[in-house]
Design a protein around this motif. Structure first.
Motif, short mmCIF file in Angstrom:
data_model
loop_
_atom_site.label_atom_id
_atom_site.label_comp_id
_atom_site.label_asym_id
_atom_site.label_seq_id
_atom_site.Cartn_x
_atom_site.Cartn_y
_atom_site.Cartn_z
N ASP A 299 46.20 52.90 33.46
CA ASP A 299 45.27 51.86 32.98
C ASP A 299 45.39 51.61 31.48
OD1 ASP A 299 44.28 51.57 35.49
OD2 ASP A 299 42.69 53.08 35.22
N GLN A 300 46.25 52.35 30.82
CA GLN A 300 46.35 52.19 29.37
C GLN A 300 47.07 50.89 29.02
OE1 GLN A 300 47.34 55.97 27.15
NE2 GLN A 300 48.09 56.50 29.17
N SER A 301 46.82 50.40 27.81
CA SER A 301 47.61 49.27 27.32
C SER A 301 49.00 49.82 26.96
CB SER A 301 46.96 48.67 26.07
OG SER A 301 47.09 49.59 25.00
N PRO A 302 50.01 48.96 26.92
CA PRO A 302 51.34 49.45 26.53
C PRO A 302 51.31 50.17 25.18
CG PRO A 302 51.52 47.22 27.41
CD PRO A 302 50.05 47.54 27.33
N GLU A 303 50.51 49.65 24.25
CA GLU A 303 50.46 50.25 22.91
C GLU A 303 49.86 51.67 22.97
OE1 GLU A 303 49.39 47.13 23.65
OE2 GLU A 303 51.20 46.18 22.81
N GLU A 304 48.78 51.81 23.72
CA GLU A 304 48.17 53.15 23.86
C GLU A 304 49.16 54.10 24.53
OE1 GLU A 304 43.51 51.81 24.68
OE2 GLU A 304 44.88 52.08 26.34
N PHE A 305 49.80 53.59 25.56
CA PHE A 305 50.73 54.44 26.29
C PHE A 305 51.92 54.84 25.42
CE2 PHE A 305 54.47 54.98 29.03
CZ PHE A 305 54.07 56.14 29.68
N GLY A 306 52.41 53.92 24.59
CA GLY A 306 53.52 54.24 23.67
C GLY A 306 53.16 55.41 22.77
N LEU A 307 51.92 55.41 22.28
CA LEU A 307 51.47 56.51 21.41
C LEU A 307 51.36 57.81 22.20
CD1 LEU A 307 48.77 54.66 19.26
CD2 LEU A 307 51.08 55.38 18.56
N GLN A 308 50.91 57.68 23.45
CA GLN A 308 50.79 58.90 24.28
C GLN A 308 52.18 59.51 24.54
OE1 GLN A 308 48.82 58.79 28.29
NE2 GLN A 308 50.75 59.80 28.82
N ALA A 309 53.16 58.64 24.83
CA ALA A 309 54.52 59.14 25.11
C ALA A 309 55.12 59.76 23.85
CB ALA A 309 55.39 58.01 25.64
N ALA A 310 54.80 59.20 22.69
CA ALA A 310 55.28 59.80 21.44
C ALA A 310 54.59 61.14 21.20
CB ALA A 310 55.02 58.85 20.27
N LYS A 311 53.32 61.19 21.54
CA LYS A 311 52.57 62.43 21.33
C LYS A 311 53.14 63.56 22.21
CE LYS A 311 47.98 64.36 20.89
NZ LYS A 311 48.17 65.40 21.91
N ALA A 312 53.71 63.19 23.35
CA ALA A 312 54.34 64.21 24.19
C ALA A 312 55.44 64.93 23.42
CB ALA A 312 54.92 63.57 25.46
N LEU A 313 56.08 64.23 22.50
CA LEU A 313 57.12 64.87 21.68
C LEU A 313 56.47 65.88 20.73
CD1 LEU A 313 60.00 65.11 20.51
CD2 LEU A 313 59.47 63.13 19.04
N GLU A 314 55.41 65.46 20.08
CA GLU A 314 54.74 66.37 19.15
C GLU A 314 54.18 67.59 19.91
OE1 GLU A 314 51.55 64.75 16.71
OE2 GLU A 314 52.05 66.28 15.21
N ASP A 315 53.59 67.35 21.05
CA ASP A 315 53.04 68.46 21.84
C ASP A 315 54.14 69.47 22.19
OD1 ASP A 315 50.62 67.22 21.72
OD2 ASP A 315 50.66 66.45 23.78
N LYS A 316 55.29 68.96 22.55
CA LYS A 316 56.40 69.86 22.93
C LYS A 316 56.90 70.64 21.72
CE LYS A 316 58.03 70.36 26.49
NZ LYS A 316 57.72 71.43 27.49
N ILE A 317 56.97 69.97 20.57
CA ILE A 317 57.41 70.66 19.36
C ILE A 317 56.43 71.79 19.02
CG2 ILE A 317 57.81 70.42 16.85
CD1 ILE A 317 58.60 67.45 17.49
N LEU A 318 55.15 71.48 19.13
CA LEU A 318 54.14 72.50 18.81
C LEU A 318 54.18 73.65 19.82
CD1 LEU A 318 51.22 70.15 17.69
CD2 LEU A 318 52.72 71.54 16.23
N GLU A 319 54.41 73.30 21.08
CA GLU A 319 54.49 74.33 22.12
C GLU A 319 55.67 75.28 21.86
OE1 GLU A 319 54.98 72.63 26.12
OE2 GLU A 319 56.24 74.38 26.58
N LEU A 320 56.83 74.70 21.50
CA LEU A 320 58.03 75.53 21.31
C LEU A 320 58.05 76.19 19.94
CD1 LEU A 320 60.65 73.01 22.78
CD2 LEU A 320 59.84 75.10 23.88
N GLY A 321 57.42 75.53 18.97
CA GLY A 321 57.50 75.96 17.56
C GLY A 321 58.61 75.16 16.88
N GLU A 322 58.30 74.57 15.73
CA GLU A 322 59.30 73.69 15.10
C GLU A 322 60.55 74.44 14.67
OE1 GLU A 322 56.54 72.79 11.47
OE2 GLU A 322 58.58 72.39 10.83
N ASP A 323 60.41 75.75 14.46
CA ASP A 323 61.59 76.55 14.07
C ASP A 323 62.54 76.78 15.25
OD1 ASP A 323 59.56 77.98 15.25
OD2 ASP A 323 60.09 79.87 14.27
#
Ligand code: PLP
Length: 457
Positions: free
Chosen positions: A197-221
């Protein structure tokens, strides 16, 4: 039978093909029963099959024949180069004029910070190369823990072990126990399929946030790089929402993670810019290329290496223990150079941007009015339409892929190559397609959508 120049009819060709030819990405048993479609020649944007049918190639082969078929200049260059120097390698400090000239030309046509190229024979080999380059880079930077590459579900980055692992296609992973360690996949920016139900713009931010979440989960190092196509091609021409790339760029910068922009499809004019990275204002550290580099006339690929990575690998790296017999192959390099000359001299990319792509996109988006189509999208010379059971509710068919395959087969029978990815129909025609040919493509697409609609309702 060893002389394919003898006139053979379709049944004879199919019988021989069935006997000995193990096809890629095909159910070979089913293919044996049905018989392969045999393409015998091509000119401009048209193919001809062994029954003499003329077919508009809406896929430019496999997204590669950017300048169209039948350009004699490329054949002439190949003939001359084969006589002059058919083969030599670029290992162990040797070189040859075609590779030298092509490297210089590539640095001219790619974004300014990409000043080196490592040659390969294909897009898959290019992506195998980037995996080794990014890990070597971080080793040399004293950060050997930064090894993991983040990619996206449903991405396609080739068919070699590293290429298929970088890709996010589950059916590919299932063959050969992939992915190899150190590669993880996050959500793709596929609004129509996954945006809810999200707008494309909201969803674009969510998909980008998945990248940040994964980086934080793994550790940026632990994270070395993020790989993505500017527009995901084989996954179904997934054009990211406008919010996606700006947010991804910010995240990569924040955590000091390299960007690999896979330009195997988007490169050499497909988006109306020379590279998809220019379309989205990306500054990739590494940029795999292939396909449109030679318009598919000969196999050749490469990795454009940004200054940040090149300075380290070249200055501090010593031997780079990697390379292919055909890295910078002289005939393929000469043909690629001639292909780029044609793209430049005939203003093909500029014509795509100013004239033919706007026309294609306008006509393509008219398909959204068809009762079977839930969305029509595209950029430059790529497009996708989503076939749906219920247009208003964006509901898919239960047996995913059946309707797409039906539509694809109607297309072929009616003189058009359109590819089906599940129930998403996609196009990527030669960049030289003109207005009349675009009209023909759309008319044929409508006819095949009608036939498909009749068959499924
Ligand atoms: N990367 C992308 C984005 C591709 O679309 C492809 C092929 O379709 C590849 C890599 C692999 O290229 P190749 O088939 O030349 O190995």
């Amino acid at each position: 039978m060893n002389d394919m120049t003898l006139p053979l009819d379709t049944a004879q060709l199919q019988a021989l093909d069935r006997k000995h030819h193990f096809h890629p990405f095909s159910d070979n048993k089913a293919l044996g029963q049905e018989g392969a479609r045999v393409i015998t020649r091509a000119e401009g944007v048209y193919l001809e099959d062994s029954d003499g049918n003329r077919i508009l190639d809406g896929m430019a082969g496999l997204w590669c024949v950017n300048i169209g078929y039948g350009r004699k200049e490329l054949a002439d260059v190949a003939y001359r180069q084969m006589q002059e120097l058919p083969y030599y390698n670029s290992f162990f400090k040797t070189s040859h004029p075609p590779a030298i000239a092509l490297a210089e030309k590539l640095v001219e046509v790619t974004p300014a910070h990409l000043n080196h190229v490592f040659f390969t024979g294909s897009g898959s080999e290019s992506n195998d190369t980037v995996l080794r380059m990014v890990r070597r880079y971080w080793d040399l930077q004293g950060k050997p823990g930064k090894k993991t590459i983040i990619s996206r579900q449903n991405a396609y980055h080739g068919s070699t072990v590293a290429g298929a692992s970088l890709g996010g296609m589950k059916p590919m992973h299932a063959h050969g126990d992939l992915p190899i360690p150190g590669i993880v996949h996050i959500q793709q920016p596929y609004w129509f399929g996954e945006g809810g139900d999200q707008s494309p713009e909201e969803f674009g931010l969510q998909a980008a946030k998945a990248l940040e979440d994964k980086i934080l989960e793994l550790g940026e190092d632990k994270v070395a790089a993020f790989i993505a196509e500017p527009i995901q091609g084989a996954g179904g021409v997934i054009v990211p929402p406008s919010t996606y790339w700006p947010a991804v760029k910010e995240i990569l910068a924040r955590y000091d993670i390299l960007l690999i922009a896979d330009e195997v499809i988007c490169g050499f004019g497909r988006t109306g810019e020379w590279f998809g990275s220019q379309y989205y204002d990306l500054k990739p550290d590494l940029m795999p290329i292939a396909k449109g580099l030679s318009s598919g006339y000969l196999p050749i690929g490469g990795v454009m290496v940004g200054d940040r990575v090149a300075d380290v690998l070249l200055e501090k790296g010593g031997d780079f223990n990697h390379g292919y017999t055909y890295s910078g192959h002289p005939v393929a390099a000469a043909v690629a150079l001639e292909n780029i000359r044609i793209l430049q001299d005939e203003n093909i990319v500029e014509t795509v941007k100013a004239e033919t792509a706007p026309y294609l996109q306008k006509r393509w988006k008219e398909l959204a009015d068809h009762p079977l189509v839930g969305e029509a999208r595209g950029v430059g010379m790529v497009g996708a339409i989503e076939l749906v059971a219920d247009k208003a509710a964006r509901t898919r068919f239960d047996d995913q892929g059946t309707t797409g395959t039906l539509c694809r087969d109607f297309c072929f029978k009616n003189g058009l190559v359109m590819r089906a990815v599940g129930d998403t129909m996609i196009i990527s025609p030669p960049l030289v397609i003109n207005h009349a040919e675009i009209d023909e493509l759309i008319e044929k697409a409508v006819r095949c959508l009608d036939l498909t609609f009749e068959a499924v309702r």
